[in-house]
Structure formats: C-alpha cells, structure tokens
Design a protein around this motif. Structure first.
Motif, PDB file in Angstrom:
ATOM      1  N   PHE A 288     -23.563  60.018 -24.393  1.00 35.39           N
ATOM      2  CA  PHE A 288     -23.904  58.612 -24.213  1.00 35.39           C
ATOM      3  C   PHE A 288     -23.773  57.985 -25.594  1.00 35.39           C
ATOM      4  O   PHE A 288     -24.601  58.206 -26.465  1.00 35.39           O
ATOM      5  N   PHE A 289     -22.685  57.245 -25.772  1.00 32.61           N
ATOM      6  CA  PHE A 289     -22.340  56.726 -27.087  1.00 32.61           C
ATOM      7  C   PHE A 289     -22.434  55.201 -27.051  1.00 32.61           C
ATOM      8  O   PHE A 289     -21.931  54.572 -26.128  1.00 32.61           O
ATOM      9  N   SER A 290     -23.087  54.607 -28.038  1.00 26.50           N
ATOM     10  CA  SER A 290     -23.187  53.147 -28.059  1.00 26.50           C
ATOM     11  C   SER A 290     -22.505  52.559 -29.280  1.00 26.50           C
ATOM     12  O   SER A 290     -22.474  53.177 -30.345  1.00 26.50           O
ATOM     13  N   ILE A 291     -21.978  51.366 -29.075  1.00 29.62           N
ATOM     14  CA  ILE A 291     -21.424  50.580 -30.184  1.00 29.62           C
ATOM     15  C   ILE A 291     -22.336  49.373 -30.338  1.00 29.62           C
ATOM     16  O   ILE A 291     -22.466  48.558 -29.419  1.00 29.62           O
ATOM     17  N   LEU A 292     -22.996  49.300 -31.493  1.00 28.40           N
ATOM     18  CA  LEU A 292     -24.028  48.296 -31.739  1.00 28.40           C
ATOM     19  C   LEU A 292     -23.570  47.364 -32.856  1.00 28.40           C
ATOM     20  O   LEU A 292     -23.097  47.827 -33.896  1.00 28.40           O
ATOM     21  N   GLY A 293     -23.702  46.066 -32.632  1.00 25.53           N
ATOM     22  CA  GLY A 293     -23.344  45.137 -33.695  1.00 25.53           C
ATOM     23  C   GLY A 293     -23.639  43.709 -33.280  1.00 25.53           C
ATOM     24  O   GLY A 293     -23.844  43.421 -32.103  1.00 25.53           O
TER      25      GLY A 293
ATOM     26  N   ASP B  97     -28.191  44.851 -28.772  1.00 27.34           N
ATOM     27  CA  ASP B  97     -29.632  45.072 -28.730  1.00 27.34           C
ATOM     28  C   ASP B  97     -29.942  46.453 -29.316  1.00 27.34           C
ATOM     29  O   ASP B  97     -29.658  47.481 -28.705  1.00 27.34           O
ATOM     30  N   GLN B  98     -30.521  46.461 -30.510  1.00 20.78           N
ATOM     31  CA  GLN B  98     -30.715  47.752 -31.184  1.00 20.78           C
ATOM     32  C   GLN B  98     -31.686  48.657 -30.436  1.00 20.78           C
ATOM     33  O   GLN B  98     -31.514  49.867 -30.397  1.00 20.78           O
ATOM     34  N   GLU B  99     -32.702  48.063 -29.797  1.00 16.97           N
ATOM     35  CA  GLU B  99     -33.638  48.907 -29.049  1.00 16.97           C
ATOM     36  C   GLU B  99     -32.946  49.578 -27.874  1.00 16.97           C
ATOM     37  O   GLU B  99     -33.207  50.741 -27.561  1.00 16.97           O
ATOM     38  N   GLU B 100     -32.052  48.833 -27.232  1.00 16.78           N
ATOM     39  CA  GLU B 100     -31.303  49.392 -26.113  1.00 16.78           C
ATOM     40  C   GLU B 100     -30.418  50.552 -26.581  1.00 16.78           C
ATOM     41  O   GLU B 100     -30.401  51.620 -25.969  1.00 16.78           O
ATOM     42  N   ALA B 101     -29.737  50.332 -27.679  1.00 16.95           N
ATOM     43  CA  ALA B 101     -28.867  51.391 -28.216  1.00 16.95           C
ATOM     44  C   ALA B 101     -29.689  52.626 -28.575  1.00 16.95           C
ATOM     45  O   ALA B 101     -29.314  53.763 -28.272  1.00 16.95           O
TER      46      ALA B 101
END
Ligand SMILES: Nc1ncnc2c1ncn2[C@@H]1O[C@H](COP(=O)(O)OP(=O)(O)OP(=O)(O)O)[C@@H](O)[C@H]1O
Ligand SMILES: [Mg+2]
Length: 364
Positions: free
Chosen positions: A35-40, A197-201
């Motif tokens: 489960f990989f996220s891209i956060l920005g 959303d950093q909390e979501e990531a």
C-alpha cells in the motif's frame, strides 16, 4: 527487502508541459502487495505521476515497468492496472450491479460467471443485496465503494487511486480509510494512493513518497518519515514540528554535544545522526518529545518563559519563548503531566528531551 517483487518501477521519469517541469527525475520502485501513497500539496505533480503509471500521460523522459514489462508502447487499457478517480465516476444511469460489472462485458464471460463475480464484489464492499439499487440512491461513501468494486472486479495487478476519499466528509472519510486498508489486505493487490492528507497517508500506507514541486523528496514508512525526516520541507509536512538552530561543540564517544541557539543550553544527541556535520546546524524536534518542568531538572535543560497554555482535553499545548526571547517552542504534553500543578504563563520553565529526540535536517 532485496528479494521483494517489484510491481512498478519508475526509472528516471520526468514530465514537462511545454516549459513547465511537472515531474523531475522520479526514480523508485513499488513492491507487490504494497500500500503505497504519494503525498504532496496541490500542484506537486501527484496526479501527473499516477497518470504516467496508468498510461494516460506519456513521460517526457524515463520508463515505467509494470511487473517486469516496459510500458512505453502499452496503451492504458492493456496495462495490468486500474484507476479510481477522485470524483468517484460511476454511471448514474446504471444500477449498482451493472456499474460493478461494466468492465466484465468485454471479457466475454458468461452471464452466470459475471453474476457470481458481481455478488462476490458486493460482499467485499459490504453492500450485499444492493445490486438493483439505482446509483443516485446511494450515499457518497457507498458510491465510492461501488467505484472501488468496479475497478477491483477486473483483478488488476495494481489499483491506482487518485484522492479517492477527497469528496467525503471527515467522519465518512475515516471510516472509508479503515475499509480501504482492510480491502487491500483482503485482495492483496498493490495499491498506489494519491492524497494531500498526511494523516490519511500515514494511516493507510506501508510506505509514503512525499512530493514537492515535481520532486520526490523522501520515501519511507510512516514511522520513518515521522522520526527521520530528511529535510525541513518533509519535517514540516508530516505532523507538527519545532525548528531550532544549534552549533556542534564536539563529541564524547558516540554522543555529540550541541548548543541550542536562543537557550544556550548544551544538549547531547547521537553523533552518527549528524553524518559528519559540524558547525551550525538546523535541528527539529517534535512537540510531544519535549517535557516541560517548573524547576530545572538538570544542567542540560533549556530555560524559557511560558507564553501560552492551551488545554485541549487529552493534551495540553504550551508555547515557550527560549532564553533570549528569540525562538519559540511548542510543547505537547498529556494532561496527566500537570499532576504537580498548572504552570503559570509568564513564569520560567525548563525543557528537556531524550537524547534521541533531536533530528538534524539537511536543508532549509
Ligand atoms: N495537461 C497539462 N498541461 C499543462 N500543465 C499541466 C497539465 N496537467 C498538469 N499540469 C500542471 O502540472 C502541475 C502538477 O499537476 P498535478 O495535477 O499532477 O498536481 P497534483 O499534485 O495532482 O495537484 P492536486 O492535489 O491539486 O490534484 C500543476 O502545476 C499543473 O498545473
Ligand atoms: Mg491531483
């Protein structure tokens, strides 16, 4: 780690729109089942990167491999991926079952097999018996789950999700996050999620790539990003953070002595964290790693003046101006830390922290 199966490999991907550089040298792997996220922040290039993986956008430079195969000449519908868009695009004129089964038609499956797979999906997204329901009779969260089912029913190797929960209110969003994570564990498919959303990531991901202005700043586990942000930008983006200046005075074996600007106190931190840095230093420390004292707990404690105290229920936040009134530090403590009495604003307080709490930063 070295034996993990690479599902997506981005090799030096750049993307220009005219003169504008939307992506600069993205170069990393995503593993099978991850489960990989891209956060920005908005405009940092997250959607562009996802669209390059899906094949909706061609990279200006670099290559995408999926499951070992180069994708340069492979159009989106032939890639072993599926994408869920932010606005949960489901067809309003089709009922739930027809929405979910839409992509199955072109696979040439028999009616019974199609129905079996649709029922399986309805079960998976916890909407059994909803097949005949009209799409406009669903809540936002239910529609989102139908969109997920429609993408999953084709059993892609990778599911690409662009802000899939962005349109939901806070409570539903939290509930869907839990469901999304459980769903990913159940199906074992590689998920790549885009979010601002950093909390979501943090809550969902095995690993997170933090993007800023087209560049991937850091890729790490949620705990790694939190405990070891490499730069001021990443540190400021994930959670809340205090930034301090310091000077390296010297070393005692494995420990370095660092004088904090503003307070004058000398702190110790593991020398190997400094990577050979000396002289002036940018430092960061999390508000919850700092303890606030009404009396000096020892010679290493930093003195300051308590400027503000905000009671937030479980936690109390303090604002402390360091010695010469320059730097301001935020302390977050559990309310139980005030068992000895509430410190008065305007009084002198002392700050201390474990030797491992100070983080050096590589840039400004
Ligand atoms: N087709 C295009 N032509 C020109 N510029 C584009 C195009 N698509 C995206 N951009 C620009 O590229 C940058 C990155 O866009 P992108 O959509 O990837 O951002 P994002 O991180 O997904 O932002 P958001 O969180 O707002 O969705 C933006 O500055 C955007 O204006
Ligand atoms: Mg976007």
């Amino acid at each position: 780690m070295s034996e993990r199966h690479v599902m997506i490999r981005l090799s030096n991907i750049s993307k220009r729109f005219g003169l504008f550089r939307a992506i600069e040298h993205a170069d990393f792997d995503i593993f099978r089942g991850e489960f990989f996220s891209i956060l920005g922040a908005s405009g940092s290039g997250k959607t562009t990167l996802l669209r390059i993986m899906a094949g909706f956008e061609a990279a200006s430079e670099g290559t995408v491999h999926i499951d070992g195969a180069p994708m340069d000449a492979v159009p989106p519908h032939q890639r072993p991926v599926n994408m869920v868009f932010q606005n949960y695009a489901i067809f309003p004129h089709l009922n739930v079952a027809d929405n979910i089964g839409f992509g199955l038609r072109k696979l040439g499956l028999g009616r019974a097999e199609r129905q079996r797979r649709i029922d399986e999906m309805l079960e998976l997204i916890a909407l059994p018996g909803y097949g005949a329901r009209r799409s406009d009779q669903l809540s936002g969260g239910q529609r989102q789950r139908v969109a997920l089912a429609r993408a999953l029913i084709l059993r892609p190797k990778v599911l690409l999700l662009d802000e899939p929960l962005g349109a939901l209110d806070k409570q539903l969003r939290a509930q869907m996050q839990t469901e999304l994570r459980a769903l990913q564990r159940t199906v074992g498919i590689t998920f790549v999620l885009v979010t601002h959303d950093q909390e979501e990531a943090m809550a969902l991901s095995d690993r997170v790539a933090v993007m800023d202005e087209g560049r991937v700043m850091q890729i790490d586990t949620p705990a790694g990003l939190y405990e070891r942000p490499g730069s001021r930008k990443v540190a400021g983006f994930i959670g809340s953070m205090n930034f301090l200046r310091g000077v390296v005075l010297g070393r005692d074996g494995a420990m370095a002595r660092v004088q904090i600007a503003g307070g004058g106190a000398v702190c110790r931190m593991p020398a190997d964290r400094l990577n050979g840095a000396h002289g002036d230093l940018d430092l960061a420390i999390r508000p919850e790693k700092i303890a606030l004292h009404a009396r000096a707990p020892g010679p290493d404690a930093l003195a300051g003046v308590l400027r503000d105290r905000v009671f937030l229920g479980e936690r109390v936040h303090y604002t402390v101006a360091l010695g010469d009134g320059g730097e301001t530090v935020i302390v977050s403590a559990p309310n139980t830390a005030e068992a000895d009495g509430v410190p008065q604003t305007g009084s002198t307080v002392w700050l201390s922290w474990p030797e491992t709490a100070l983080m050096p930063l590589s840039d400004t």
